[in-house]
Design a protein around this motif. Structure first.
Motif, PDB file in Angstrom:
ATOM      1  N   ASP A  34      72.907  43.405  50.454  1.00  0.00           N
ATOM      2  CA  ASP A  34      72.639  42.496  51.569  1.00  0.00           C
ATOM      3  C   ASP A  34      72.880  41.057  51.146  1.00  0.00           C
ATOM      4  O   ASP A  34      73.668  40.785  50.230  1.00  0.00           O
ATOM      5  CB  ASP A  34      71.205  42.719  52.081  1.00  0.00           C
ATOM      6  CG  ASP A  34      70.154  42.544  50.982  1.00  0.00           C
ATOM      7  OD1 ASP A  34      70.439  41.864  49.962  1.00  0.00           O
ATOM      8  OD2 ASP A  34      69.037  43.076  51.136  1.00  0.00           O
ATOM      9  N   SER A  35      72.205  40.118  51.786  1.00  0.00           N
ATOM     10  CA  SER A  35      72.459  38.701  51.536  1.00  0.00           C
ATOM     11  C   SER A  35      71.967  38.221  50.182  1.00  0.00           C
ATOM     12  O   SER A  35      72.275  37.092  49.789  1.00  0.00           O
ATOM     13  CB  SER A  35      71.832  37.853  52.649  1.00  0.00           C
ATOM     14  OG  SER A  35      70.475  38.202  52.843  1.00  0.00           O
ATOM     15  N   ARG A  80      75.014  39.999  54.934  1.00  0.00           N
ATOM     16  CA  ARG A  80      73.847  39.348  55.541  1.00  0.00           C
ATOM     17  C   ARG A  80      72.649  40.289  55.718  1.00  0.00           C
ATOM     18  O   ARG A  80      72.139  40.848  54.741  1.00  0.00           O
ATOM     19  CB  ARG A  80      74.251  38.682  56.854  1.00  0.00           C
ATOM     20  CG  ARG A  80      74.820  39.605  57.930  1.00  0.00           C
ATOM     21  CD  ARG A  80      75.115  38.849  59.214  1.00  0.00           C
ATOM     22  NE  ARG A  80      75.491  39.739  60.294  1.00  0.00           N
ATOM     23  CZ  ARG A  80      75.873  39.307  61.476  1.00  0.00           C
ATOM     24  NH1 ARG A  80      75.949  38.013  61.724  1.00  0.00           N
ATOM     25  NH2 ARG A  80      76.182  40.166  62.436  1.00  0.00           N
ATOM     26  N   SER A  81      72.140  40.461  56.948  1.00  0.00           N
ATOM     27  CA  SER A  81      70.890  41.197  57.178  1.00  0.00           C
ATOM     28  C   SER A  81      71.133  42.690  57.344  1.00  0.00           C
ATOM     29  O   SER A  81      70.834  43.288  58.375  1.00  0.00           O
ATOM     30  CB  SER A  81      70.184  40.634  58.417  1.00  0.00           C
ATOM     31  OG  SER A  81      69.884  39.282  58.250  1.00  0.00           O
ATOM     32  N   ASN A 162      65.548  44.069  54.360  1.00  0.00           N
ATOM     33  CA  ASN A 162      65.803  44.200  55.785  1.00  0.00           C
ATOM     34  C   ASN A 162      65.336  45.526  56.371  1.00  0.00           C
ATOM     35  O   ASN A 162      65.400  45.718  57.580  1.00  0.00           O
ATOM     36  CB  ASN A 162      67.299  43.980  56.059  1.00  0.00           C
ATOM     37  CG  ASN A 162      67.722  42.567  55.718  1.00  0.00           C
ATOM     38  OD1 ASN A 162      67.257  41.613  56.307  1.00  0.00           O
ATOM     39  ND2 ASN A 162      68.592  42.430  54.724  1.00  0.00           N
TER      40      ASN A 162
END
Length: 295
Positions: A34-35, A80-81, A162
């Motif tokens: 992820d991020s 990202r998310s 997330n």
């Protein structure tokens, strides 16, 4: 005969995408996350696998395996998310986390290694030959693992934050996510699931510990052959929790992002987790190396 300028341009626009397709080479080792990857851990993942022979302390029997692993092509992608269920979803917000264009920055991922030949770590999934994971009616995993596309010898997935609520509140959801993954990743693909680095906040970390417990249980009960590495341990929590130097800060010194440890923190994380990560890699890849040597 000299072609007209307009025709030359048209032909160049037609040929370039084909050349780009021919140039694509699947990584041997694929890291998805992820991020946390573009915010700090991406370069550290890449450095670890590109120098695994010196990072790990193998037995004599494992030295040959590490020499082969050290030469493998590595790619790192952090979107990202996202979490595990983002990569198995065929539609909706979960798939959108991988495929939707970021409304502000127009890019949604950080990428490193063999798939990124530019000086810019940022990319938009769905744009460019290495990122064609957004086909209609398919999940990102189904598109990624299509014939003649990605065929990694090792898949490492690094997620937690997330899905912390999703997994902390329900073992059943955690199990469903693992089962979906098992159905979509090609059978026999060596894999590692590693939860991400702890946050600055005790409240956030406590929630993630419960999520980590449930997703670990899900991997164990599902029969998945992936090695599981706990990213949130007493040692890694002590390194990050309340440590301002491991997170982005405002000019005042106050932490302005409690979720994304910086590269300094990522290097400390890998130092703390090195033995567990090395053991997981050797468990998953030693049989692959031995099989290739027997051919």
């Amino acid at each position: 005969m000299r072609l007209p300028a307009a025709l030359t341009l048209a032909l160049s626009l037609f040929v370039t995408p084909l050349a780009a397709q021919e140039d694509f080479v699947s990584p041997d080792i694929l890291i998805l996350g992820d991020s946390q990857i573009p915010f700090g851990s991406g370069p550290v993942f890449l450095d670890f696998f590109k120098n695994i022979k010196t990072n790990c302390a193998p037995t004599r029997a494992q030295q040959n395996a590490l020499a082969h692993i050290d030469a493998m092509k590595v790619a790192v992608i952090g979107v990202r998310s996202t979490s595990l269920h983002s990569w198995t979803a065929r539609a909706g917000r979960a798939k959108g986390a991988v495929c939707d264009v970021d409304p502000k920055w127009k890019v949604n991922a950080g990428t490193y290694g063999i798939i990124n030949r530019t000086g810019n770590k940022y990319a938009q999934i769905g744009r460019g030959r290495p990122y064609q994971f957004c086909q209609r009616g398919q999940s990102p995993f189904e598109a990624m693992f299509a014939p003649d596309y990605y065929a990694p010898k090792l898949l490492l997935m690094s997620f937690l934050g997330n899905s912390s609520g999703r997994w902390a509140d329900s073992r059943e959801r955690a199990l469903a996510d693992v089962q979906d993954m098992m159905e979509q990743v090609p059978p026999g693909t060596p894999c590692i699931f590693m939860t991400t680095s702890p946050s600055f906040s005790k409240k956030v970390t406590d929630r993630r510990l419960k999520a980590q417990e449930n997703i670990k249980w899900a991997f164990e009960i599902s029969g998945a052959s992936c090695s599981f590495v706990e990213g949130a341990t007493a040692r890694t929590i002590a390194a990050n929790q309340g440590n301002r130097s491991h997170f982005r800060r405002a000019k005042s010194g106050k932490v302005k992002d409690i979720y994304h440890p910086n590269e300094r923190a990522a290097r400390k994380f890998f130092s703390a987790e090195m033995d567990n990560i090395c053991a997981a890699v050797l468990t998953q890849l030693s049989p692959v190396v031995l099989a290739s040597n027997d051919r």
